[in-house]
Write a protein that holds these residues in place. Sequence first.
Motif, PDB file in Angstrom:
ATOM      1  N   LEU A 111       0.894  -1.165   0.050  1.00 28.68           N
ATOM      2  CA  LEU A 111       0.117  -0.111   0.044  1.00 28.68           C
ATOM      3  C   LEU A 111       0.781   1.019   0.103  1.00 28.68           C
ATOM      4  O   LEU A 111       2.002   1.193   0.510  1.00 28.68           O
ATOM      5  CB  LEU A 111      -0.664  -0.093   1.205  1.00 28.68           C
ATOM      6  N   THR A 112       0.150   2.278  -0.502  1.00 29.61           N
ATOM      7  CA  THR A 112       1.089   3.695  -0.321  1.00 29.61           C
ATOM      8  C   THR A 112       0.936   4.045   1.157  1.00 29.61           C
ATOM      9  O   THR A 112      -0.048   3.467   1.865  1.00 29.61           O
ATOM     10  CB  THR A 112       0.368   4.700  -1.176  1.00 29.61           C
ATOM     11  N   LEU A 113       1.773   5.224   1.459  1.00 30.96           N
ATOM     12  CA  LEU A 113       1.956   5.594   2.994  1.00 30.96           C
ATOM     13  C   LEU A 113       0.443   5.829   3.322  1.00 30.96           C
ATOM     14  O   LEU A 113      -0.077   5.873   4.529  1.00 30.96           O
ATOM     15  CB  LEU A 113       2.826   6.570   3.074  1.00 30.96           C
ATOM     16  N   SER A 114      -0.349   6.724   2.336  1.00 30.62           N
ATOM     17  CA  SER A 114      -1.645   7.296   2.781  1.00 30.62           C
ATOM     18  C   SER A 114      -2.831   6.112   3.006  1.00 30.62           C
ATOM     19  O   SER A 114      -3.391   5.965   3.957  1.00 30.62           O
ATOM     20  CB  SER A 114      -2.176   8.165   1.585  1.00 30.62           C
ATOM     21  N   GLN A 115      -2.584   5.130   2.160  1.00 34.04           N
ATOM     22  CA  GLN A 115      -3.390   3.808   2.235  1.00 34.04           C
ATOM     23  C   GLN A 115      -2.945   3.148   3.577  1.00 34.04           C
ATOM     24  O   GLN A 115      -4.016   2.783   4.350  1.00 34.04           O
ATOM     25  CB  GLN A 115      -3.433   3.157   1.010  1.00 34.04           C
ATOM     26  N   TYR A 116      -2.029   3.059   3.913  1.00 35.79           N
ATOM     27  CA  TYR A 116      -1.596   2.337   5.130  1.00 35.79           C
ATOM     28  C   TYR A 116      -1.892   2.966   6.420  1.00 35.79           C
ATOM     29  O   TYR A 116      -2.447   2.445   7.418  1.00 35.79           O
ATOM     30  CB  TYR A 116       0.007   1.958   5.102  1.00 35.79           C
ATOM     31  N   THR A 117      -1.838   4.200   6.403  1.00 31.88           N
ATOM     32  CA  THR A 117      -2.285   5.123   7.472  1.00 31.88           C
ATOM     33  C   THR A 117      -3.957   5.152   7.428  1.00 31.88           C
ATOM     34  O   THR A 117      -4.219   4.760   8.734  1.00 31.88           O
ATOM     35  CB  THR A 117      -1.943   6.608   7.315  1.00 31.88           C
ATOM     36  N   LYS A 118      -4.600   5.060   6.516  1.00 29.01           N
ATOM     37  CA  LYS A 118      -6.097   4.583   6.316  1.00 29.01           C
ATOM     38  C   LYS A 118      -6.253   3.359   7.146  1.00 29.01           C
ATOM     39  O   LYS A 118      -7.134   3.304   7.864  1.00 29.01           O
ATOM     40  CB  LYS A 118      -6.589   5.007   5.045  1.00 29.01           C
ATOM     41  N   LEU A 119      -5.602   2.424   6.637  1.00 28.47           N
ATOM     42  CA  LEU A 119      -6.048   1.185   7.125  1.00 28.47           C
ATOM     43  C   LEU A 119      -5.838   1.031   8.711  1.00 28.47           C
ATOM     44  O   LEU A 119      -6.571   0.470   9.510  1.00 28.47           O
ATOM     45  CB  LEU A 119      -4.825   0.217   6.491  1.00 28.47           C
ATOM     46  N   LEU A 120      -4.968   1.617   9.339  1.00 27.95           N
ATOM     47  CA  LEU A 120      -4.452   1.706  10.736  1.00 27.95           C
ATOM     48  C   LEU A 120      -5.750   2.273  11.344  1.00 27.95           C
ATOM     49  O   LEU A 120      -6.218   2.136  12.367  1.00 27.95           O
ATOM     50  CB  LEU A 120      -3.190   2.129  10.979  1.00 27.95           C
ATOM     51  N   GLY A 121      -6.277   3.323  10.642  1.00 29.93           N
ATOM     52  CA  GLY A 121      -7.540   4.334  11.241  1.00 29.93           C
ATOM     53  C   GLY A 121      -8.546   3.353  11.135  1.00 29.93           C
ATOM     54  O   GLY A 121      -9.593   3.616  11.818  1.00 29.93           O
ATOM     55  N   LEU A 122      -8.845   2.119  10.558  1.00 27.58           N
ATOM     56  CA  LEU A 122     -10.198   1.462  10.613  1.00 27.58           C
ATOM     57  C   LEU A 122     -10.100   0.435  11.426  1.00 27.58           C
ATOM     58  O   LEU A 122     -10.900  -0.121  11.634  1.00 27.58           O
ATOM     59  CB  LEU A 122      -9.960   0.717   9.122  1.00 27.58           C
ATOM     60  N   LYS A 123      -9.201   0.376  12.255  1.00 27.69           N
ATOM     61  CA  LYS A 123      -8.946  -0.550  13.490  1.00 27.69           C
ATOM     62  C   LYS A 123     -10.280  -0.251  14.459  1.00 27.69           C
ATOM     63  O   LYS A 123     -10.398   0.623  14.962  1.00 27.69           O
ATOM     64  CB  LYS A 123      -7.600  -0.498  14.273  1.00 27.69           C
ATOM     65  N   PRO A 124     -11.077  -0.998  14.532  1.00 25.91           N
ATOM     66  CA  PRO A 124     -12.194  -1.055  15.575  1.00 25.91           C
ATOM     67  C   PRO A 124     -11.676  -0.862  16.793  1.00 25.91           C
ATOM     68  O   PRO A 124     -10.618  -1.378  17.211  1.00 25.91           O
ATOM     69  CB  PRO A 124     -12.898  -2.383  15.317  1.00 25.91           C
ATOM     70  N   LYS A 125     -12.452  -0.093  18.000  1.00 27.64           N
ATOM     71  CA  LYS A 125     -11.838  -0.002  19.377  1.00 27.64           C
ATOM     72  C   LYS A 125     -11.743  -1.242  19.909  1.00 27.64           C
ATOM     73  O   LYS A 125     -11.085  -1.464  20.856  1.00 27.64           O
ATOM     74  CB  LYS A 125     -12.791   1.199  19.673  1.00 27.64           C
ATOM     75  N   THR A 126     -12.741  -1.996  19.624  1.00 28.49           N
ATOM     76  CA  THR A 126     -12.884  -3.331  20.254  1.00 28.49           C
ATOM     77  C   THR A 126     -13.040  -4.587  19.499  1.00 28.49           C
ATOM     78  O   THR A 126     -13.427  -4.164  18.057  1.00 28.49           O
ATOM     79  CB  THR A 126     -14.111  -3.611  21.388  1.00 28.49           C
ATOM     80  N   ASN A 127     -12.831  -5.738  19.995  1.00 27.23           N
ATOM     81  CA  ASN A 127     -13.128  -6.915  18.939  1.00 27.23           C
ATOM     82  C   ASN A 127     -14.632  -7.049  18.756  1.00 27.23           C
ATOM     83  O   ASN A 127     -15.247  -7.671  19.573  1.00 27.23           O
ATOM     84  CB  ASN A 127     -12.439  -8.159  19.743  1.00 27.23           C
ATOM     85  N   ASP A 128     -15.168  -6.486  17.742  1.00 28.32           N
ATOM     86  CA  ASP A 128     -16.529  -6.458  17.362  1.00 28.32           C
ATOM     87  C   ASP A 128     -16.944  -7.489  16.482  1.00 28.32           C
ATOM     88  O   ASP A 128     -16.512  -7.510  15.018  1.00 28.32           O
ATOM     89  CB  ASP A 128     -16.869  -5.259  17.118  1.00 28.32           C
TER      90      ASP A 128
END
Length: 138
Positions: A111-128
């Motif tokens: 992924l690009t740096l921007s895509q990878y940063t967005k991916l990390l931002g998609l992490k759910p707060k809890t295991n839902d």
Amino acid sequence: MKRIIVAFSCVCLLGIGNAQAQSILDQAKKTAGSVQSPLSNPGGVAGSILSKLAPALSLTGAQQPKVQDLVTGFLKKKAAILPLQQSNPSGYTSQFGGLKNGLFSKLKTLLTLSQYTKLLGLKPKTNDASNVLSQLFY
């Protein structure tokens, strides 16, 4: 005569209680057997994950099959170690951490740096369980 009636009553009550307990156990086993792990179909789960990641990260046509292959491989490996979660939680945590780090390091190069940063931002707060992306992070 009273002793025979009392003894007979006790035997009947114990038999009924045992049958009810067995019925409850059978229902629990049936329910446990019918509930499938989300990882029983890694390809399908990977497709669901990709359907969320593709628009969120603006994945290109060339990136999508590569991301799906990485995620499918990760989910298969995760399914293999999942039994450790109950029998050896620390072993599971250790092995899952290694799998997750391997996946994310491969994604980082894909992924690009921007895509990878967005991916990390998609992490759910809890295991839902209702959020398929939880499979990547937890």
